[in-house]
Design a protein around this motif. Structure first.
Motif, mmCIF file in Angstrom:
data_model
loop_
_atom_site.group_PDB
_atom_site.id
_atom_site.type_symbol
_atom_site.label_atom_id
_atom_site.label_comp_id
_atom_site.label_asym_id
_atom_site.label_seq_id
_atom_site.Cartn_x
_atom_site.Cartn_y
_atom_site.Cartn_z
ATOM 1 N N LEU A 181 0.846 -1.189 0.000
ATOM 2 C CA LEU A 181 0.000 0.000 0.000
ATOM 3 C C LEU A 181 0.885 1.245 0.000
ATOM 4 C CD1 LEU A 181 -3.013 0.604 0.067
ATOM 5 C CD2 LEU A 181 -2.867 0.717 2.547
ATOM 6 N N ALA A 182 0.569 2.210 -0.853
ATOM 7 C CA ALA A 182 1.396 3.413 -0.973
ATOM 8 C C ALA A 182 0.514 4.630 -1.212
ATOM 9 C CB ALA A 182 2.388 3.263 -2.122
ATOM 10 N N LEU A 183 0.946 5.743 -0.689
ATOM 11 C CA LEU A 183 0.279 7.017 -0.910
ATOM 12 C C LEU A 183 1.146 7.822 -1.866
ATOM 13 C CD1 LEU A 183 -2.087 8.855 -0.093
ATOM 14 C CD2 LEU A 183 -0.599 9.788 1.690
ATOM 15 N N ASP A 184 0.599 8.192 -2.992
ATOM 16 C CA ASP A 184 1.330 8.958 -3.993
ATOM 17 C C ASP A 184 0.838 10.400 -3.936
ATOM 18 O OD1 ASP A 184 2.969 9.584 -6.128
ATOM 19 O OD2 ASP A 184 1.615 8.762 -7.646
ATOM 20 N N VAL A 185 1.694 11.300 -3.452
ATOM 21 C CA VAL A 185 1.359 12.718 -3.400
ATOM 22 C C VAL A 185 1.686 13.306 -4.766
ATOM 23 C CG1 VAL A 185 1.817 14.937 -2.310
ATOM 24 C CG2 VAL A 185 1.786 12.843 -0.922
ATOM 25 N N THR A 186 0.689 13.863 -5.417
ATOM 26 C CA THR A 186 0.845 14.331 -6.794
ATOM 27 C C THR A 186 0.875 15.848 -6.930
ATOM 28 O OG1 THR A 186 -1.542 14.127 -7.060
ATOM 29 C CG2 THR A 186 -0.194 12.253 -7.776
ATOM 30 N N ALA A 187 0.399 16.570 -5.929
ATOM 31 C CA ALA A 187 0.358 18.030 -6.025
ATOM 32 C C ALA A 187 0.200 18.640 -4.638
ATOM 33 C CB ALA A 187 -0.810 18.473 -6.911
ATOM 34 N N GLN A 188 0.524 19.910 -4.575
ATOM 35 C CA GLN A 188 0.256 20.680 -3.358
ATOM 36 C C GLN A 188 -0.431 21.967 -3.784
ATOM 37 O OE1 GLN A 188 1.621 23.652 -1.906
ATOM 38 N NE2 GLN A 188 2.918 24.179 -3.624
ATOM 39 N N ILE A 189 -1.427 22.322 -3.019
ATOM 40 C CA ILE A 189 -2.169 23.549 -3.275
ATOM 41 C C ILE A 189 -1.798 24.528 -2.161
ATOM 42 C CG2 ILE A 189 -4.428 24.587 -3.635
ATOM 43 C CD1 ILE A 189 -3.635 22.276 -5.627
ATOM 44 N N PRO A 190 -1.063 25.598 -2.474
ATOM 45 C CA PRO A 190 -0.667 26.543 -1.420
ATOM 46 C C PRO A 190 -1.882 27.221 -0.798
ATOM 47 C CG PRO A 190 0.098 27.302 -3.587
ATOM 48 C CD PRO A 190 -0.607 26.007 -3.792
ATOM 49 N N ALA A 191 -1.821 27.397 0.485
ATOM 50 C CA ALA A 191 -2.903 28.057 1.218
ATOM 51 C C ALA A 191 -2.612 29.554 1.269
ATOM 52 C CB ALA A 191 -3.035 27.468 2.616
ATOM 53 N N ARG A 192 -2.805 30.214 0.148
ATOM 54 C CA ARG A 192 -2.500 31.646 0.051
ATOM 55 C C ARG A 192 -3.416 32.488 0.944
ATOM 56 N NH1 ARG A 192 -1.834 29.924 -5.437
ATOM 57 N NH2 ARG A 192 0.380 30.019 -5.968
ATOM 58 N N GLU A 193 -4.591 31.954 1.220
ATOM 59 C CA GLU A 193 -5.573 32.701 2.013
ATOM 60 C C GLU A 193 -5.488 32.380 3.501
ATOM 61 O OE1 GLU A 193 -6.296 30.240 -0.082
ATOM 62 O OE2 GLU A 193 -6.642 31.293 -1.944
ATOM 63 N N ALA A 194 -4.529 31.539 3.901
ATOM 64 C CA ALA A 194 -4.411 31.141 5.304
ATOM 65 C C ALA A 194 -4.048 32.337 6.173
ATOM 66 C CB ALA A 194 -3.360 30.053 5.454
ATOM 67 N N ILE A 195 -4.413 32.242 7.413
ATOM 68 C CA ILE A 195 -4.051 33.258 8.401
ATOM 69 C C ILE A 195 -2.797 32.749 9.107
ATOM 70 C CG2 ILE A 195 -4.778 34.470 10.483
ATOM 71 C CD1 ILE A 195 -7.704 33.975 9.448
ATOM 72 N N ALA A 196 -1.690 33.479 8.956
ATOM 73 C CA ALA A 196 -0.403 33.004 9.455
ATOM 74 C C ALA A 196 0.224 33.985 10.426
ATOM 75 C CB ALA A 196 0.545 32.778 8.282
ATOM 76 N N SER A 197 0.975 33.418 11.346
ATOM 77 C CA SER A 197 1.825 34.207 12.237
ATOM 78 C C SER A 197 3.192 33.533 12.239
ATOM 79 C CB SER A 197 1.239 34.259 13.654
ATOM 80 O OG SER A 197 1.424 33.022 14.306
ATOM 81 N N ASP A 198 4.072 33.980 13.112
ATOM 82 C CA ASP A 198 5.389 33.349 13.158
ATOM 83 C C ASP A 198 5.348 31.976 13.820
ATOM 84 O OD1 ASP A 198 4.947 34.193 15.728
ATOM 85 O OD2 ASP A 198 6.883 35.183 15.970
ATOM 86 N N SER A 199 4.218 31.615 14.441
ATOM 87 C CA SER A 199 4.146 30.319 15.122
ATOM 88 C C SER A 199 2.833 29.572 14.906
ATOM 89 C CB SER A 199 4.378 30.505 16.622
ATOM 90 O OG SER A 199 3.372 31.336 17.162
ATOM 91 N N SER A 200 2.012 30.018 13.962
ATOM 92 C CA SER A 200 0.771 29.286 13.704
ATOM 93 C C SER A 200 0.274 29.550 12.287
ATOM 94 C CB SER A 200 -0.314 29.667 14.715
ATOM 95 O OG SER A 200 -0.756 30.983 14.480
ATOM 96 N N LEU A 201 -0.598 28.655 11.857
ATOM 97 C CA LEU A 201 -1.195 28.751 10.531
ATOM 98 C C LEU A 201 -2.620 28.240 10.640
ATOM 99 C CD1 LEU A 201 -0.541 29.233 7.436
ATOM 100 C CD2 LEU A 201 -0.307 26.754 7.330
ATOM 101 N N ARG A 202 -3.551 29.005 10.093
ATOM 102 C CA ARG A 202 -4.966 28.612 10.128
ATOM 103 C C ARG A 202 -5.529 28.665 8.721
ATOM 104 N NH1 ARG A 202 -7.451 32.366 13.901
ATOM 105 N NH2 ARG A 202 -8.650 33.081 12.153
ATOM 106 N N PHE A 203 -5.995 27.512 8.237
ATOM 107 C CA PHE A 203 -6.630 27.474 6.932
ATOM 108 C C PHE A 203 -8.011 28.109 7.030
ATOM 109 C CE2 PHE A 203 -4.024 23.411 6.162
ATOM 110 C CZ PHE A 203 -2.969 24.133 5.644
#
Length: 153
Positions: free
Chosen positions: A20-42
């Protein structure tokens, strides 16, 4: 200086040996996420962008996990002298309680993973993978697929 992140797309299947294998094919950047220097909120906009990307790509992919960064500022070894960083016992990837809580809430499927990019003195990030094992979120191994060869991490 701020955390960044995104959603991982892919497919669950079998590798060349039948495992069994998981094939990661893409990443979608969370440009709209709320970020700080120590947290990230989608945000809801993050999930809307992911749904739109899946439809646009049309390859039968699904959400398989997420990724986020830990800026250099928050590494445990930040107070060690630079020459000690490679051997410091505190120089380990850490998946915070907030990270675990988010993974437990939003990525409950057995195959869901979390990729952590940690930045230290080296400009290239350290990559660590976390996922479910026996009902808890723990460090996992992975392969990086390359057209020439596979590298085990």
């Amino acid at each position: 200086p701020m955390e960044a992140g995104g959603i991982l797309l892919g497919r669950l299947g079998r590798d060349a040996t039948g495992e069994l294998a998981l094939d990661v094919t893409a990443q979608i950047p969370a440009r709209e996420a709320i970020a700080s220097d120590s947290s990230l909120r989608f945000t809801p906009q993050t999930w809307q962008a992911v749904d739109a990307a899946i439809r646009l790509r049309g390859g039968g992919e699904c959400v398989v996990g997420w990724w986020h960064s830990h800026p250099q500022l928050h590494w445990p070894c930040r107070n060690c002298p630079p020459e000690r960083h490679p051997t410091c016992p505190s120089n380990q990837a850490f998946f915070s309680q907030m990270d675990i809580s988010f993974h437990r809430t939003a990525f409950q499927a057995a195959q869901n993973i979390a990729l952590l990019l940690s930045f230290q003195a080296d400009p290239a990030p350290r990559l660590d993978l976390f996922g479910w094992r026996h009902g808890i979120v723990s460090s996992r191994g992975y392969y990086i697929k390359d057209s020439n060869n596979d590298q085990k991490q």
